[in-house]
Design a protein around this motif. Structure first.
Motif, PDB file in Angstrom:
ATOM      1  N   ASN A  95      31.952  35.763  29.550  1.00 60.72           N
ATOM      2  CA  ASN A  95      30.656  36.080  28.958  1.00 60.72           C
ATOM      3  C   ASN A  95      29.585  35.231  29.643  1.00 60.72           C
ATOM      4  OD1 ASN A  95      28.412  35.420  26.763  1.00 60.72           O
ATOM      5  ND2 ASN A  95      29.322  37.384  26.238  1.00 60.72           N
ATOM      6  N   PRO A  96      28.413  35.793  29.939  1.00 56.63           N
ATOM      7  CA  PRO A  96      27.370  35.015  30.634  1.00 56.63           C
ATOM      8  C   PRO A  96      27.003  33.704  29.948  1.00 56.63           C
ATOM      9  CG  PRO A  96      26.798  37.338  30.625  1.00 56.63           C
ATOM     10  CD  PRO A  96      28.012  37.208  29.754  1.00 56.63           C
ATOM     11  N   ARG A  99      28.716  30.506  31.084  1.00 59.74           N
ATOM     12  CA  ARG A  99      28.415  29.970  32.410  1.00 59.74           C
ATOM     13  C   ARG A  99      26.927  29.660  32.563  1.00 59.74           C
ATOM     14  NH1 ARG A  99      33.086  29.575  31.900  1.00 59.74           N
ATOM     15  NH2 ARG A  99      34.752  30.502  33.178  1.00 59.74           N
ATOM     16  N   TYR A 108      27.023  39.969  36.655  1.00 66.16           N
ATOM     17  CA  TYR A 108      27.947  40.465  35.644  1.00 66.16           C
ATOM     18  C   TYR A 108      27.954  41.985  35.552  1.00 66.16           C
ATOM     19  CZ  TYR A 108      28.085  35.609  34.176  1.00 66.16           C
ATOM     20  OH  TYR A 108      28.239  34.248  34.160  1.00 66.16           O
ATOM     21  N   THR A 109      29.172  42.533  35.449  1.00 64.65           N
ATOM     22  CA  THR A 109      29.328  43.967  35.277  1.00 64.65           C
ATOM     23  C   THR A 109      29.103  44.347  33.816  1.00 64.65           C
ATOM     24  OG1 THR A 109      31.692  43.847  34.733  1.00 64.65           O
ATOM     25  CG2 THR A 109      31.095  43.996  37.076  1.00 64.65           C
ATOM     26  N   MET A 215      32.994  40.289  30.661  1.00 70.87           N
ATOM     27  CA  MET A 215      32.719  41.081  31.850  1.00 70.87           C
ATOM     28  C   MET A 215      33.470  40.553  33.059  1.00 70.87           C
ATOM     29  SD  MET A 215      29.882  40.283  29.888  1.00 70.87           S
ATOM     30  CE  MET A 215      28.532  41.093  29.023  1.00 70.87           C
ATOM     31  N   ARG A 217      32.685  38.712  36.469  1.00 71.53           N
ATOM     32  CA  ARG A 217      31.607  37.904  37.050  1.00 71.53           C
ATOM     33  C   ARG A 217      31.777  37.885  38.568  1.00 71.53           C
ATOM     34  NH1 ARG A 217      30.881  31.392  37.154  1.00 71.53           N
ATOM     35  NH2 ARG A 217      28.631  31.302  37.506  1.00 71.53           N
ATOM     36  N   ARG A 223      27.317  40.785  45.244  1.00 72.38           N
ATOM     37  CA  ARG A 223      26.455  41.420  44.243  1.00 72.38           C
ATOM     38  C   ARG A 223      26.149  42.878  44.583  1.00 72.38           C
ATOM     39  NH1 ARG A 223      23.586  37.572  46.960  1.00 72.38           N
ATOM     40  NH2 ARG A 223      21.777  38.198  48.174  1.00 72.38           N
TER      41      ARG A 223
END
Length: 243
Positions: A95-96, A99, A108-109, A215, A217, A223
């Motif tokens: 999860n964002p 981090r 993140y997807t 997700m 990462r 990217r």
């Protein structure tokens, strides 16, 4: 006189690059890191329920996107370090908010899973009631860097004592040694743990503390693959093959 391409040539060049992108990605293999925080010798992350689910999800995403994933297993803290020095290309199931302090900006997807979170208490310490007031005075073990919306107000006010650990195995050790009165585990980890010790459970299940989407990462150098992966994930979600 030097020739300068006109708008038609530029447009054609851009189109060629866009058309070539999927073909380039099709031959790409990414190193995908999965957290290996096993509960001890009876548990192997490679064979665990969560790791198996992630492995199956990546296989499906790979078939649709043309991107292959080579799975590697590490302790959570080590996995984050390897990602930051580009030794791992993808962190799986992150999860964002976990981090937020990382020096490397991951990409993140769409979510590939939703982790339900649950309290588990030491014997004789189980409490019921509204959170966080119902747990006032308890030391609660959580994973390093994780955010738990249902508990954060209690940590901030001092009602709860936050005790951080590097892995679920360390959380259980803290509970067993009496340094923690309750810990937070994912529902799947808790189910696996209890199924292996039905007659002598190492902790007593308590209240839900919410859920969090997780997700893939991507390291910044990859990217450009984000739209391709998101498209594959969306297709799997629409077909009901991925949550």
């Amino acid at each position: 006189m030097r020739w300068k391409p006109g708008w038609a040539e530029v447009a054609a060049g851009l189109l060629a690059l866009l058309l070539a992108a999927p073909a380039l990605a099709a031959g790409l293999t990414l190193r995908a890191g999965v957290a290996n925080d096993s509960f001890g010798p009876l548990f192997s992350a490679q064979d665990g329920v969560l790791a198996g689910q992630y492995r199956a999800a990546l296989e499906q995403i790979g078939r649709l996107s043309g991107i292959r994933f080579e799975l590697e297993y590490y302790p959570s803290s080590r996995l984050q370090q390897l990602f930051e020095v580009a030794k791992v290309d993808v962190e799986v199931g992150v999860n964002p908010s976990w981090r937020a302090l990382s020096p490397v900006a991951g990409f993140y997807t769409k979510p590939i899973d939703v982790q339900a979170l649950r309290l588990c208490f030491a014997a004789g310490k189980r409490r019921k009631g509204a959170l966080p007031a119902g747990l006032s005075g308890l030391s609660v073990g959580v994973l390093q860097g994780r955010v738990y919306p249902a508990l954060e107000p209690g940590f901030a006010s001092g009602q709860l004592k936050r005790m951080e650990a590097a892995s679920e195995y360390d959380l259980l050790g803290g509970l067993r040694q009496g340094r923690m009165q309750a810990i937070v585990l994912s529902q799947r980890q808790l189910d696996t743990l209890l199924s292996h010790s039905p007659e002598a459970p190492p902790c007593v299940p308590g209240e839900s503390v919410g859920s969090v989407p997780v997700m893939l990462r991507l390291h910044p150098q990859y990217r450009q693959l984000l739209p391709q992966l998101d498209k594959a994930i969306q297709q799997l979600q629409d077909s009901g093959k991925l949550r």
